[in-house]
Write a protein that holds these residues in place. Structure first.
Motif, PDB file in Angstrom:
ATOM      1  N   THR A  14      -1.543 -48.719  46.275  1.00 53.04           N
ATOM      2  CA  THR A  14      -2.133 -47.624  45.972  1.00 53.04           C
ATOM      3  C   THR A  14      -3.266 -47.652  46.387  1.00 53.04           C
ATOM      4  O   THR A  14      -4.118 -48.883  46.354  1.00 53.04           O
ATOM      5  CB  THR A  14      -1.668 -47.036  44.507  1.00 53.04           C
ATOM      6  OG1 THR A  14      -2.126 -47.900  43.672  1.00 53.04           O
ATOM      7  CG2 THR A  14      -0.151 -46.614  44.354  1.00 53.04           C
ATOM      8  N   TYR A  15      -4.178 -46.325  46.424  1.00 51.97           N
ATOM      9  CA  TYR A  15      -5.506 -46.602  46.478  1.00 51.97           C
ATOM     10  C   TYR A  15      -6.416 -45.573  46.109  1.00 51.97           C
ATOM     11  O   TYR A  15      -5.861 -44.241  46.171  1.00 51.97           O
ATOM     12  CB  TYR A  15      -5.818 -47.091  48.150  1.00 51.97           C
ATOM     13  CG  TYR A  15      -5.970 -46.149  49.039  1.00 51.97           C
ATOM     14  CD1 TYR A  15      -6.537 -45.047  49.455  1.00 51.97           C
ATOM     15  CD2 TYR A  15      -4.651 -46.035  49.731  1.00 51.97           C
ATOM     16  CE1 TYR A  15      -6.568 -43.992  50.386  1.00 51.97           C
ATOM     17  CE2 TYR A  15      -4.383 -45.154  50.878  1.00 51.97           C
ATOM     18  CZ  TYR A  15      -5.337 -44.000  51.263  1.00 51.97           C
ATOM     19  OH  TYR A  15      -5.006 -43.121  52.044  1.00 51.97           O
ATOM     20  N   LYS A  16      -7.427 -45.554  46.028  1.00 49.78           N
ATOM     21  CA  LYS A  16      -8.538 -44.526  45.851  1.00 49.78           C
ATOM     22  C   LYS A  16      -9.820 -44.650  46.777  1.00 49.78           C
ATOM     23  O   LYS A  16     -10.144 -45.812  46.887  1.00 49.78           O
ATOM     24  CB  LYS A  16      -9.318 -44.632  44.373  1.00 49.78           C
ATOM     25  CG  LYS A  16      -8.073 -44.274  43.230  1.00 49.78           C
ATOM     26  CD  LYS A  16      -8.744 -44.589  41.702  1.00 49.78           C
ATOM     27  CE  LYS A  16      -7.692 -44.276  40.912  1.00 49.78           C
ATOM     28  NZ  LYS A  16      -8.105 -44.404  39.598  1.00 49.78           N
ATOM     29  N   VAL A  17     -10.223 -43.465  47.156  1.00 40.69           N
ATOM     30  CA  VAL A  17     -11.467 -43.674  47.846  1.00 40.69           C
ATOM     31  C   VAL A  17     -12.567 -43.085  47.092  1.00 40.69           C
ATOM     32  O   VAL A  17     -12.405 -41.760  46.627  1.00 40.69           O
ATOM     33  CB  VAL A  17     -11.203 -42.727  49.158  1.00 40.69           C
ATOM     34  CG1 VAL A  17     -12.707 -42.812  50.072  1.00 40.69           C
ATOM     35  CG2 VAL A  17     -10.263 -43.195  50.243  1.00 40.69           C
ATOM     36  N   ILE A  18     -13.591 -43.790  46.850  1.00 42.45           N
ATOM     37  CA  ILE A  18     -14.606 -43.373  45.996  1.00 42.45           C
ATOM     38  C   ILE A  18     -15.964 -43.384  46.698  1.00 42.45           C
ATOM     39  O   ILE A  18     -16.351 -44.180  47.477  1.00 42.45           O
ATOM     40  CB  ILE A  18     -14.884 -44.779  44.844  1.00 42.45           C
ATOM     41  CG1 ILE A  18     -13.294 -44.732  44.156  1.00 42.45           C
ATOM     42  CG2 ILE A  18     -15.867 -44.223  43.866  1.00 42.45           C
ATOM     43  CD1 ILE A  18     -13.222 -46.095  43.417  1.00 42.45           C
ATOM     44  N   VAL A  25     -14.282 -40.025  42.680  1.00 49.54           N
ATOM     45  CA  VAL A  25     -12.983 -40.219  43.721  1.00 49.54           C
ATOM     46  C   VAL A  25     -12.878 -39.031  44.375  1.00 49.54           C
ATOM     47  O   VAL A  25     -12.636 -38.237  43.955  1.00 49.54           O
ATOM     48  CB  VAL A  25     -11.902 -40.498  42.593  1.00 49.54           C
ATOM     49  CG1 VAL A  25     -10.349 -40.422  43.501  1.00 49.54           C
ATOM     50  CG2 VAL A  25     -11.838 -41.589  41.652  1.00 49.54           C
ATOM     51  N   THR A  27     -10.508 -39.083  47.005  1.00 44.35           N
ATOM     52  CA  THR A  27      -9.142 -38.869  47.521  1.00 44.35           C
ATOM     53  C   THR A  27      -8.462 -40.241  46.888  1.00 44.35           C
ATOM     54  O   THR A  27      -9.068 -41.193  46.604  1.00 44.35           O
ATOM     55  CB  THR A  27      -8.929 -38.472  49.058  1.00 44.35           C
ATOM     56  OG1 THR A  27      -7.475 -38.513  49.100  1.00 44.35           O
ATOM     57  CG2 THR A  27      -9.074 -39.998  49.731  1.00 44.35           C
ATOM     58  N   CYS A  28      -7.299 -39.955  46.694  1.00 49.60           N
ATOM     59  CA  CYS A  28      -6.424 -41.079  46.063  1.00 49.60           C
ATOM     60  C   CYS A  28      -4.970 -41.048  46.514  1.00 49.60           C
ATOM     61  O   CYS A  28      -4.444 -39.853  46.673  1.00 49.60           O
ATOM     62  CB  CYS A  28      -6.554 -41.374  44.582  1.00 49.60           C
ATOM     63  SG  CYS A  28      -5.872 -39.961  43.366  1.00 49.60           S
ATOM     64  N   GLU A  30      -1.696 -42.005  44.884  1.00 51.31           N
ATOM     65  CA  GLU A  30      -1.002 -42.504  43.557  1.00 51.31           C
ATOM     66  C   GLU A  30       0.511 -43.052  43.657  1.00 51.31           C
ATOM     67  O   GLU A  30       1.102 -43.770  42.792  1.00 51.31           O
ATOM     68  CB  GLU A  30      -0.942 -41.558  42.635  1.00 51.31           C
ATOM     69  CG  GLU A  30      -2.363 -40.944  42.273  1.00 51.31           C
ATOM     70  CD  GLU A  30      -2.572 -39.942  41.131  1.00 51.31           C
ATOM     71  OE1 GLU A  30      -1.698 -39.045  41.006  1.00 51.31           O
ATOM     72  OE2 GLU A  30      -3.608 -39.311  40.533  1.00 51.31           O
ATOM     73  N   GLU A  61     -11.756 -54.297  46.168  1.00 53.06           N
ATOM     74  CA  GLU A  61     -12.563 -53.065  46.423  1.00 53.06           C
ATOM     75  C   GLU A  61     -13.138 -53.466  47.802  1.00 53.06           C
ATOM     76  O   GLU A  61     -13.748 -54.457  48.108  1.00 53.06           O
ATOM     77  CB  GLU A  61     -13.680 -52.910  45.439  1.00 53.06           C
ATOM     78  CG  GLU A  61     -13.221 -52.361  44.211  1.00 53.06           C
ATOM     79  CD  GLU A  61     -14.350 -51.674  43.265  1.00 53.06           C
ATOM     80  OE1 GLU A  61     -15.378 -52.041  43.640  1.00 53.06           O
ATOM     81  OE2 GLU A  61     -13.821 -51.179  42.191  1.00 53.06           O
ATOM     82  N   PHE A 134     -13.114 -48.122  49.147  1.00 51.34           N
ATOM     83  CA  PHE A 134     -11.687 -48.247  49.078  1.00 51.34           C
ATOM     84  C   PHE A 134     -11.224 -49.167  47.780  1.00 51.34           C
ATOM     85  O   PHE A 134     -11.593 -50.436  47.958  1.00 51.34           O
ATOM     86  CB  PHE A 134     -10.882 -48.713  50.213  1.00 51.34           C
ATOM     87  CG  PHE A 134     -10.586 -47.528  51.351  1.00 51.34           C
ATOM     88  CD1 PHE A 134      -9.444 -46.910  51.371  1.00 51.34           C
ATOM     89  CD2 PHE A 134     -11.614 -47.147  52.096  1.00 51.34           C
ATOM     90  CE1 PHE A 134      -9.263 -46.121  52.267  1.00 51.34           C
ATOM     91  CE2 PHE A 134     -11.283 -46.330  53.206  1.00 51.34           C
ATOM     92  CZ  PHE A 134     -10.007 -45.581  53.125  1.00 51.34           C
ATOM     93  N   ARG A 135     -10.658 -48.757  46.890  1.00 51.92           N
ATOM     94  CA  ARG A 135     -10.042 -49.346  45.695  1.00 51.92           C
ATOM     95  C   ARG A 135      -8.694 -49.545  45.811  1.00 51.92           C
ATOM     96  O   ARG A 135      -8.074 -48.479  45.702  1.00 51.92           O
ATOM     97  CB  ARG A 135     -10.492 -48.882  44.265  1.00 51.92           C
ATOM     98  CG  ARG A 135     -10.144 -49.825  43.071  1.00 51.92           C
ATOM     99  CD  ARG A 135     -10.511 -49.387  41.718  1.00 51.92           C
ATOM    100  NE  ARG A 135     -12.091 -49.566  41.644  1.00 51.92           N
ATOM    101  CZ  ARG A 135     -12.646 -48.662  41.046  1.00 51.92           C
ATOM    102  NH1 ARG A 135     -12.153 -47.526  40.275  1.00 51.92           N
ATOM    103  NH2 ARG A 135     -14.115 -49.174  41.111  1.00 51.92           N
TER     104      ARG A 135
END
Length: 170
Positions: A14-18, A25, A27-28, A30, A61, A134-135
């Motif tokens: 999964t990832y998040k764009v921060i 955040v 977008t992510c 989940e 990250e 990107f996390r």
């Protein structure tokens, strides 16, 4: 022993764009996203490179310059028009509109502003011009099946539908 990510491994993450500047955040994803490393590059090449050698359970990250991936912001892709010229279904900030130019090429525009008189759309990728992070959380790493390798990602089983409930479309 934990398997590490390299070519031919099935990876689920999964990832998040921060936004690096604001910390928001943008977008992510989940729900787990599955792909076969080295066969289906679903993220930026620099992100895939950073995933190499990592194991399930790790969180990494990866800083990204949005200009490198999406190019610099192009103000010629921002248009405003009188609200009466815009169909009702597009009169909401955040709505995506697919437009075609005179050469038949399509581009997605997003409604970014609206007031009582005008509506503004922007054809720039929302991440261009931004420093982002990107996390990624690596959930699973295993050997990919031959079928997954051919498909480039996860094979999702079809829905179990009772044929007696199906009706022809008229």
């Amino acid at each position: 022993m934990n398997q590490t990510i390299h070519d031919g491994k099935f990876v689920e993450l999964t990832y998040k764009v921060i936004d690096k500047k604001s910390g928001h955040v943008l977008t992510c994803v989940e729900f787990p996203l599955g792909y076969v490393h080295g066969h289906n590059e679903i993220l930026a090449p620099s992100v895939h490179k950073e995933l190499e050698g990592k194991c399930a359970g790790e969180v990494i990250e990866v800083p990204i310059d949005g200009n490198q991936i999406f190019g610099p912001r192009d103000e010629s892709l921002v248009f405003s028009d009188h609200i009466d010229n815009v169909p009702e279904e597009y009169r909401q900030v955040g709505t995506s509109i697919l437009m075609e130019n005179d050469k038949g090429r399509t581009r997605s525009f997003i409604v970014t502003r609206m007031d009582d008189e005008t509506l503004t759309v922007d054809g720039n990728n929302p991440l261009c011009g931004r420093a982002i992070v990107f996390r990624l959380e690596i959930l699973k790493v295993r050997d990919a099946t031959e079928e997954e390798t051919r498909a480039g990602g996860a094979i999702v089983a079809g829905a179990a539908i009772d044929p007696s409930l199906m009706r022809p479309v008229s």
